[in-house]
Design a protein around this motif. Structure first.
Motif, PDB file in Angstrom:
ATOM      1  N   SER A 277      -4.509  13.676  -7.846  1.00  0.00           N
ATOM      2  CA  SER A 277      -4.945  12.327  -7.464  1.00  0.00           C
ATOM      3  C   SER A 277      -5.266  12.239  -5.978  1.00  0.00           C
ATOM      4  CB  SER A 277      -3.858  11.305  -7.809  1.00  0.00           C
ATOM      5  OG  SER A 277      -3.659  11.257  -9.198  1.00  0.00           O
ATOM      6  N   SER A 278      -4.932  13.288  -5.231  1.00  0.00           N
ATOM      7  CA  SER A 278      -5.225  13.294  -3.803  1.00  0.00           C
ATOM      8  C   SER A 278      -6.725  13.473  -3.576  1.00  0.00           C
ATOM      9  CB  SER A 278      -4.473  14.422  -3.097  1.00  0.00           C
ATOM     10  OG  SER A 278      -4.765  14.424  -1.707  1.00  0.00           O
ATOM     11  N   CYS A 279      -7.219  12.858  -2.539  1.00  0.00           N
ATOM     12  CA  CYS A 279      -8.641  12.926  -2.195  1.00  0.00           C
ATOM     13  C   CYS A 279      -8.908  13.975  -1.126  1.00  0.00           C
ATOM     14  CB  CYS A 279      -9.128  11.553  -1.742  1.00  0.00           C
ATOM     15  SG  CYS A 279      -9.089  10.334  -3.049  1.00  0.00           S
ATOM     16  N   LEU A 280      -8.100  15.028  -1.141  1.00  0.00           N
ATOM     17  CA  LEU A 280      -8.285  16.156  -0.236  1.00  0.00           C
ATOM     18  C   LEU A 280      -8.414  17.430  -1.061  1.00  0.00           C
ATOM     19  CD1 LEU A 280      -5.592  15.353   2.470  1.00  0.00           C
ATOM     20  CD2 LEU A 280      -8.068  15.090   2.683  1.00  0.00           C
ATOM     21  N   PRO A 281      -8.971  18.491  -0.465  1.00  0.00           N
ATOM     22  CA  PRO A 281      -9.036  19.765  -1.187  1.00  0.00           C
ATOM     23  C   PRO A 281      -7.642  20.249  -1.578  1.00  0.00           C
ATOM     24  CG  PRO A 281     -10.420  19.830   0.766  1.00  0.00           C
ATOM     25  CD  PRO A 281      -9.613  18.569   0.848  1.00  0.00           C
ATOM     26  N   ILE A 282      -7.553  20.849  -2.753  1.00  0.00           N
ATOM     27  CA  ILE A 282      -6.293  21.394  -3.266  1.00  0.00           C
ATOM     28  C   ILE A 282      -6.430  22.911  -3.347  1.00  0.00           C
ATOM     29  CG2 ILE A 282      -4.778  21.479  -5.290  1.00  0.00           C
ATOM     30  CD1 ILE A 282      -5.678  18.624  -5.911  1.00  0.00           C
TER      31      ILE A 282
ATOM     32  N   ILE B 214      -6.371   6.095   2.732  1.00  0.00           N
ATOM     33  CA  ILE B 214      -5.017   6.190   3.258  1.00  0.00           C
ATOM     34  C   ILE B 214      -4.692   7.673   3.407  1.00  0.00           C
ATOM     35  CG2 ILE B 214      -2.608   5.528   2.933  1.00  0.00           C
ATOM     36  CD1 ILE B 214      -4.717   3.190   3.006  1.00  0.00           C
ATOM     37  N   LEU B 215      -4.237   8.068   4.578  1.00  0.00           N
ATOM     38  CA  LEU B 215      -3.921   9.458   4.880  1.00  0.00           C
ATOM     39  C   LEU B 215      -2.448   9.610   5.222  1.00  0.00           C
ATOM     40  CD1 LEU B 215      -6.888  10.074   7.327  1.00  0.00           C
ATOM     41  CD2 LEU B 215      -6.759  10.817   4.952  1.00  0.00           C
ATOM     42  N   LYS B 216      -1.887  10.715   4.771  1.00  0.00           N
ATOM     43  CA  LYS B 216      -0.529  11.062   5.164  1.00  0.00           C
ATOM     44  C   LYS B 216      -0.506  12.560   5.463  1.00  0.00           C
ATOM     45  CE  LYS B 216       4.318  10.652   4.233  1.00  0.00           C
ATOM     46  NZ  LYS B 216       5.364  10.475   3.258  1.00  0.00           N
ATOM     47  N   PRO B 217      -0.588  12.907   6.739  1.00  0.00           N
ATOM     48  CA  PRO B 217      -0.505  14.318   7.107  1.00  0.00           C
ATOM     49  C   PRO B 217       0.868  14.896   6.753  1.00  0.00           C
ATOM     50  CG  PRO B 217      -1.309  12.991   8.936  1.00  0.00           C
ATOM     51  CD  PRO B 217      -0.806  12.054   7.892  1.00  0.00           C
ATOM     52  N   TRP B 218       0.906  16.189   6.518  1.00  0.00           N
ATOM     53  CA  TRP B 218       2.160  16.862   6.188  1.00  0.00           C
ATOM     54  C   TRP B 218       3.195  16.571   7.267  1.00  0.00           C
ATOM     55  CZ3 TRP B 218       5.058  20.706   8.574  1.00  0.00           C
ATOM     56  CH2 TRP B 218       6.088  21.229   7.797  1.00  0.00           C
TER      57      TRP B 218
ATOM     58  N   VAL C  13       0.819  -1.209   0.000  1.00  0.00           N
ATOM     59  CA  VAL C  13       0.000   0.000   0.000  1.00  0.00           C
ATOM     60  C   VAL C  13       0.858   1.266   0.000  1.00  0.00           C
ATOM     61  CG1 VAL C  13      -0.352   0.127   2.503  1.00  0.00           C
ATOM     62  CG2 VAL C  13      -2.042   1.105   0.960  1.00  0.00           C
ATOM     63  N   GLU C  14       1.963   1.273   0.728  1.00  0.00           N
ATOM     64  CA  GLU C  14       2.807   2.478   0.756  1.00  0.00           C
ATOM     65  C   GLU C  14       3.388   2.769  -0.629  1.00  0.00           C
ATOM     66  OE1 GLU C  14       6.333   4.564   3.376  1.00  0.00           O
ATOM     67  OE2 GLU C  14       5.386   2.734   4.101  1.00  0.00           O
ATOM     68  N   ASN C  15       3.841   1.744  -1.326  1.00  0.00           N
ATOM     69  CA  ASN C  15       4.374   1.934  -2.676  1.00  0.00           C
ATOM     70  C   ASN C  15       3.281   2.408  -3.628  1.00  0.00           C
ATOM     71  OD1 ASN C  15       6.925   1.148  -1.901  1.00  0.00           O
ATOM     72  ND2 ASN C  15       6.622  -0.978  -2.513  1.00  0.00           N
ATOM     73  N   GLU C  16       2.094   1.824  -3.538  1.00  0.00           N
ATOM     74  CA  GLU C  16       0.976   2.226  -4.398  1.00  0.00           C
ATOM     75  C   GLU C  16       0.560   3.673  -4.117  1.00  0.00           C
ATOM     76  OE1 GLU C  16      -0.522   0.618  -6.882  1.00  0.00           O
ATOM     77  OE2 GLU C  16       0.671  -1.201  -6.685  1.00  0.00           O
ATOM     78  N   PHE C  17       0.521   4.040  -2.850  1.00  0.00           N
ATOM     79  CA  PHE C  17       0.160   5.396  -2.429  1.00  0.00           C
ATOM     80  C   PHE C  17       1.156   6.398  -3.006  1.00  0.00           C
ATOM     81  CE2 PHE C  17       0.312   8.933   0.611  1.00  0.00           C
ATOM     82  CZ  PHE C  17      -1.032   9.236   0.780  1.00  0.00           C
ATOM     83  N   THR C  18       2.438   6.112  -2.834  1.00  0.00           N
ATOM     84  CA  THR C  18       3.490   7.000  -3.341  1.00  0.00           C
ATOM     85  C   THR C  18       3.429   7.110  -4.858  1.00  0.00           C
ATOM     86  OG1 THR C  18       4.897   6.459  -1.456  1.00  0.00           O
ATOM     87  CG2 THR C  18       5.985   7.396  -3.392  1.00  0.00           C
ATOM     88  N   ALA C  19       3.259   5.989  -5.540  1.00  0.00           N
ATOM     89  CA  ALA C  19       3.206   6.000  -7.002  1.00  0.00           C
ATOM     90  C   ALA C  19       2.015   6.823  -7.507  1.00  0.00           C
ATOM     91  CB  ALA C  19       3.130   4.576  -7.538  1.00  0.00           C
TER      92      ALA C  19
ATOM     93  N   ALA D 198      -4.113  12.137   0.608  1.00  0.00           N
ATOM     94  CA  ALA D 198      -5.059  11.055   0.884  1.00  0.00           C
ATOM     95  C   ALA D 198      -5.419  10.358  -0.418  1.00  0.00           C
ATOM     96  CB  ALA D 198      -6.320  11.602   1.544  1.00  0.00           C
ATOM     97  N   ALA D 199      -5.694   9.066  -0.317  1.00  0.00           N
ATOM     98  CA  ALA D 199      -6.126   8.291  -1.479  1.00  0.00           C
ATOM     99  C   ALA D 199      -6.926   7.092  -0.986  1.00  0.00           C
ATOM    100  CB  ALA D 199      -4.921   7.821  -2.292  1.00  0.00           C
ATOM    101  N   PHE D 200      -7.778   6.596  -1.866  1.00  0.00           N
ATOM    102  CA  PHE D 200      -8.576   5.408  -1.561  1.00  0.00           C
ATOM    103  C   PHE D 200      -7.998   4.206  -2.277  1.00  0.00           C
ATOM    104  CE2 PHE D 200     -11.685   8.507  -0.295  1.00  0.00           C
ATOM    105  CZ  PHE D 200     -12.336   7.886   0.741  1.00  0.00           C
TER     106      PHE D 200
END
Length: 127
Positions: free
Chosen positions: A57-62, A84-88, A43-49, A72-74
């Motif tokens: 592609s992020s699921c958060l406001p830009i 999947i969330l990754k805070p700054w 999942v970490e590799n897929e998230f990064t890619a 974030a991504a689903f």
């Protein structure tokens, strides 16, 4: 909204119109979103890619400072939809038990609430 992770700096003063526009853009992106299947080992590799070359592609406001740097991504992880969330500045990813459909409903409800508040708080201008 999330139980395990705080995303966004909600104590910052924000412009409502900017946030509403960012949420409308997010809704458009979520309506086109394609879920990717993976397992907990990759999942970490897929998230990064997914996010490394395209912030859209992020699921958060830009474009809203409150969420700058948060990602974030689903994914479907072992047959279950997860966000999947990754805070700054975080080193580790967080997994949330929310489906894409549930999240889209939450974003729609928040947008409606903000639009209602904006209408009530905006002074009527008469010429």
């Amino acid at each position: 909204m999330f139980t395990s992770t705080t995303i966004g700096d909600l104590y910052q003063i924000i412009l409502t119109n900017t946030l509403i526009c960012a949420l409308e853009d997010l809704t458009t992106r979520l309506n086109k979103y394609k879920l990717t299947a993976c397992n907990s080992d990759n999942v970490e590799n897929e998230f990064t890619a997914l996010l490394e070359n395209n912030i859209r592609s992020s699921c958060l406001p830009i474009g809203v400072e409150n969420f700058d740097g948060d990602l974030a991504a689903f994914f479907v992880i072992e047959n279950v939809e997860k966000m999947i969330l990754k805070p700054w500045g975080a080193k580790n990813l967080s997994l949330e038990s929310i489906s894409l459909g549930q999240y889209k409903n939450e974003i729609a409800a928040i947008t409606i609430k903000l639009e209602d508040q904006r209408r009530r708080l905006t002074p009527k201008l008469y010429y």
